[in-house]
Write an enzyme that holds these catalytic residues in place. Structure first.
Site, mmCIF file in Angstrom:
data_model
loop_
_atom_site.group_PDB
_atom_site.id
_atom_site.type_symbol
_atom_site.label_atom_id
_atom_site.label_comp_id
_atom_site.label_asym_id
_atom_site.label_seq_id
_atom_site.Cartn_x
_atom_site.Cartn_y
_atom_site.Cartn_z
ATOM 1 N N CYS A 198 0.814 -1.227 0.000
ATOM 2 C CA CYS A 198 0.000 0.000 0.000
ATOM 3 C C CYS A 198 0.849 1.280 0.000
ATOM 4 O O CYS A 198 0.364 2.348 -0.366
ATOM 5 C CB CYS A 198 -0.942 0.012 1.193
ATOM 6 S SG CYS A 198 -2.128 -1.334 1.140
ATOM 7 N N HIS A 244 -3.350 7.634 1.691
ATOM 8 C CA HIS A 244 -3.713 6.283 1.240
ATOM 9 C C HIS A 244 -5.092 5.971 1.815
ATOM 10 O O HIS A 244 -5.356 6.218 2.991
ATOM 11 C CB HIS A 244 -2.674 5.290 1.754
ATOM 12 C CG HIS A 244 -3.098 3.870 1.623
ATOM 13 N ND1 HIS A 244 -3.567 3.346 0.448
ATOM 14 C CD2 HIS A 244 -3.147 2.856 2.538
ATOM 15 C CE1 HIS A 244 -3.868 2.070 0.626
ATOM 16 N NE2 HIS A 244 -3.631 1.746 1.881
ATOM 17 N N ASN A 270 -10.003 0.039 -0.485
ATOM 18 C CA ASN A 270 -8.542 0.136 -0.430
ATOM 19 C C ASN A 270 -7.971 -0.487 -1.706
ATOM 20 O O ASN A 270 -8.068 -1.697 -1.898
ATOM 21 C CB ASN A 270 -8.051 -0.597 0.825
ATOM 22 C CG ASN A 270 -6.546 -0.518 1.006
ATOM 23 O OD1 ASN A 270 -5.812 -0.152 0.090
ATOM 24 N ND2 ASN A 270 -6.081 -0.872 2.182
HETATM 25 O O1 UT7 Z 1 -3.775 -0.617 3.509
HETATM 26 C C1 UT7 Z 1 -3.099 -1.501 4.334
HETATM 27 C C2 UT7 Z 1 -3.338 -1.199 5.733
HETATM 28 N N1 UT7 Z 1 -4.562 -1.797 6.207
HETATM 29 C C3 UT7 Z 1 -5.301 -1.108 7.040
HETATM 30 O O2 UT7 Z 1 -5.049 0.027 7.298
HETATM 31 C C4 UT7 Z 1 -6.437 -1.824 7.740
HETATM 32 C C5 UT7 Z 1 -6.417 -1.459 9.188
HETATM 33 N N2 UT7 Z 1 -7.475 -2.062 9.961
HETATM 34 C C6 UT7 Z 1 -8.776 -1.743 9.816
HETATM 35 O O3 UT7 Z 1 -9.142 -0.975 8.950
HETATM 36 C C7 UT7 Z 1 -9.750 -2.321 10.807
HETATM 37 O O4 UT7 Z 1 -9.037 -2.985 11.830
HETATM 38 C C8 UT7 Z 1 -10.761 -3.318 10.182
HETATM 39 C C9 UT7 Z 1 -11.741 -2.552 9.309
HETATM 40 C C10 UT7 Z 1 -10.033 -4.362 9.360
HETATM 41 C C11 UT7 Z 1 -11.560 -4.002 11.280
HETATM 42 O O5 UT7 Z 1 -12.172 -3.043 12.111
HETATM 43 P P1 UT7 Z 1 -12.054 -3.168 13.697
HETATM 44 O O6 UT7 Z 1 -12.860 -2.093 14.269
HETATM 45 O O7 UT7 Z 1 -10.590 -3.183 14.043
HETATM 46 O O8 UT7 Z 1 -12.738 -4.534 13.975
HETATM 47 P P2 UT7 Z 1 -12.138 -5.836 14.663
HETATM 48 O O9 UT7 Z 1 -11.166 -6.506 13.771
HETATM 49 O O10 UT7 Z 1 -11.713 -5.490 16.032
HETATM 50 O O11 UT7 Z 1 -13.436 -6.739 14.731
HETATM 51 C C12 UT7 Z 1 -14.577 -6.350 15.483
HETATM 52 C C13 UT7 Z 1 -15.676 -7.377 15.261
HETATM 53 C C14 UT7 Z 1 -15.177 -8.809 15.425
HETATM 54 O O12 UT7 Z 1 -16.205 -9.554 16.033
HETATM 55 P P3 UT7 Z 1 -16.119 -9.908 17.598
HETATM 56 O O13 UT7 Z 1 -14.855 -10.686 17.748
HETATM 57 O O14 UT7 Z 1 -16.095 -8.598 18.305
HETATM 58 O O15 UT7 Z 1 -17.366 -10.714 17.808
HETATM 59 C C15 UT7 Z 1 -15.008 -9.277 14.002
HETATM 60 O O16 UT7 Z 1 -15.174 -10.673 13.872
HETATM 61 O O17 UT7 Z 1 -16.179 -7.272 13.925
HETATM 62 C C16 UT7 Z 1 -16.146 -8.573 13.318
HETATM 63 N N3 UT7 Z 1 -15.936 -8.392 11.893
HETATM 64 C C17 UT7 Z 1 -16.942 -8.189 11.032
HETATM 65 N N4 UT7 Z 1 -18.270 -8.118 11.199
HETATM 66 C C18 UT7 Z 1 -19.023 -7.905 10.114
HETATM 67 C C19 UT7 Z 1 -14.772 -8.366 11.214
HETATM 68 N N5 UT7 Z 1 -14.996 -8.170 9.908
HETATM 69 C C20 UT7 Z 1 -16.342 -8.061 9.760
HETATM 70 C C21 UT7 Z 1 -17.184 -7.828 8.668
HETATM 71 N N6 UT7 Z 1 -18.511 -7.747 8.876
HETATM 72 N N7 UT7 Z 1 -16.709 -7.665 7.411
#
Ligand code: UT7
Length: 325
Positions: free
Chosen positions: A115, A252, A282
């Site tokens: 990225c 980005h 992204n």
């Molecule tokens: O460009 C390269 C760099 N990449 C990035 O910058 C990505 C950085 N990270 C992020 O953007 C975020 O961490 C994500 C968007 C990937 C995830 O958001 P988050 O607020 O950090 O969520 P999380 O991973 O802590 O997950 C929260 C909950 C989990 O459920 P539980 O364990 O709380 O029951 C996940 O299983 O959300 C769940 N979850 C989803 N639910 C519905 C994860 N993905 C999804 C989904 N739909 N697509």
């Protein structure tokens, strides 16, 4: 003292025609439009057709950038393509782009910084132009991440999309002041200790397969705001600019919450932030030039504007660039 600067003469972009909405994704994995919008700011992404390759996207973006720059492909002597999704393991996607554009001089090669690829590629091209080795460069960010996604992993497949963007750079003699046009500073960083937080679980030299993207999103998020803010601050120190002098912040496009966090930390107001991820998710190395292109088409990128770009990606890699349009 007069110096050579890389002036950005043109910008272009291309998005594949096929659009996949959040609702489309909710039919594939356990997710919802509301979750994706709230957690990321993404509404839809574009997906390349079968047989439509990264180079095709890059060529379309480059052609538009060349037309807008008013520069003939025969006058280009450097093509740098930032991509993590090359058409083939080798040769570089940049050489396909080079030949499709009709560029026959100089050199073409790919840059792999995921990225952060566009910032890396811009920094490399800028340094070649400043030394006088090349005169006019195309810097492309082009990706087909749809091909390395695990479409059963809701934690990653909802985030990424395909696309390309490009800029045309020209070496021009400037006064050597911070009011010069062109790229004023670039800063690139990496730290391989974080490889396991964001990677692809395959490759020609290990599994002999392409593999799928794997990410610990929460951890990447945690590092992003801090690392990106740090490299932006270093870039500003190098040029003597303060955050409130930036006219346009072109980050980005990974997650709206990350962008908001950085803008808040640096005190950059919302109206100066270029936000495009809602429409294409992204797109890795393509996201900054796609955002530049949108800003250009919205008449926000006018000559003389001070533009800050930044990115972070797998590796980790991260970096920032400051340019006067
Ligand atoms: O460009 C390269 C760099 N990449 C990035 O910058 C990505 C950085 N990270 C992020 O953007 C975020 O961490 C994500 C968007 C990937 C995830 O958001 P988050 O607020 O950090 O969520 P999380 O991973 O802590 O997950 C929260 C909950 C989990 O459920 P539980 O364990 O709380 O029951 C996940 O299983 O959300 C769940 N979850 C989803 N639910 C519905 C994860 N993905 C999804 C989904 N739909 N697509």
């Amino acid at each position: 003292m007069a110096v050579i600067r890389s002036v950005i003469r043109g910008v272009g972009a291309y998005l594949p025609k096929r659009v996949m909405t959040n609702d489309d994704l909710a039919r594939l994995v356990d997710t919802s439009d509301a979750w994706i919008r709230e957690r990321t700011g993404i509404e839809q992404r574009h997906i390349a057709e079968e047989g439509e390759y990264t180079s095709d996207l890059g060529v379309a973006a480059s052609r538009q950038a060349l037309v807008r720059a008013g520069i003939d492909p025969i006058d280009i002597d450097l093509v740098v393509c930032a991509t993590a999704t090359p058409d083939r393991t080798f040769p570089a996607t940049a050489v396909r782009i080079q030949s499709d554009l009709g560029v026959t001089k100089g050199a073409a090669f790919d840059v792999q910084a995921v990225c952060s690829g566009f910032v890396y590629a811009l920094a490399i091209a800028d340094n070649f132009l400043k030394t006088g080795q090349f005169k006019r460069a195309i810097v492309v960010g082009a990706e087909t991440f749809s091909r390395i996604l695990d479409w059963e992993d809701r934690g990653t497949c909802v985030l990424f999309g395909d696309g390309a963007g490009a800029v045309v750079l020209e070496a021009q003699t400037q006064l050597g002041s911070r009011e010069d046009r062109g790229i004023l500073a670039t800063r690139i960083r990496s730290d391989g200790r974080f490889e396991e937080l964001l990677y692809v679980d395959g490759g020609p030299g290990s599994t002999k397969t392409t593999g799928h993207l794997r990410m610990n999103g929460r951890e990447v998020f945690r590092h992003a705001v801090q690392k990106i803010s740090g490299v932006i601050e270093e870039t500003l120190v190098m040029t003597g600019y303060a955050p409130d002098e930036i006219d346009l912040y072109v980050p980005h496009q990974a997650n709206k919450r990350i962008l908001d966090g950085i803008a808040k930390r640096l005190g950059i107001p919302q109206e100066k932030v270029v936000l495009t991820l809602a429409k294409h998710g992204n797109t890795s190395a393509a996201s900054i030039p796609l955002a530049l292109n949108q800003a250009f088409e919205d008449h926000r990128l006018q000559e003389g504007r001070l533009v800050l770009m930044e990115a972070m990606g797998g590796g980790f890699t991260w970096g920032a660039a400051l340019a006067r349009w």
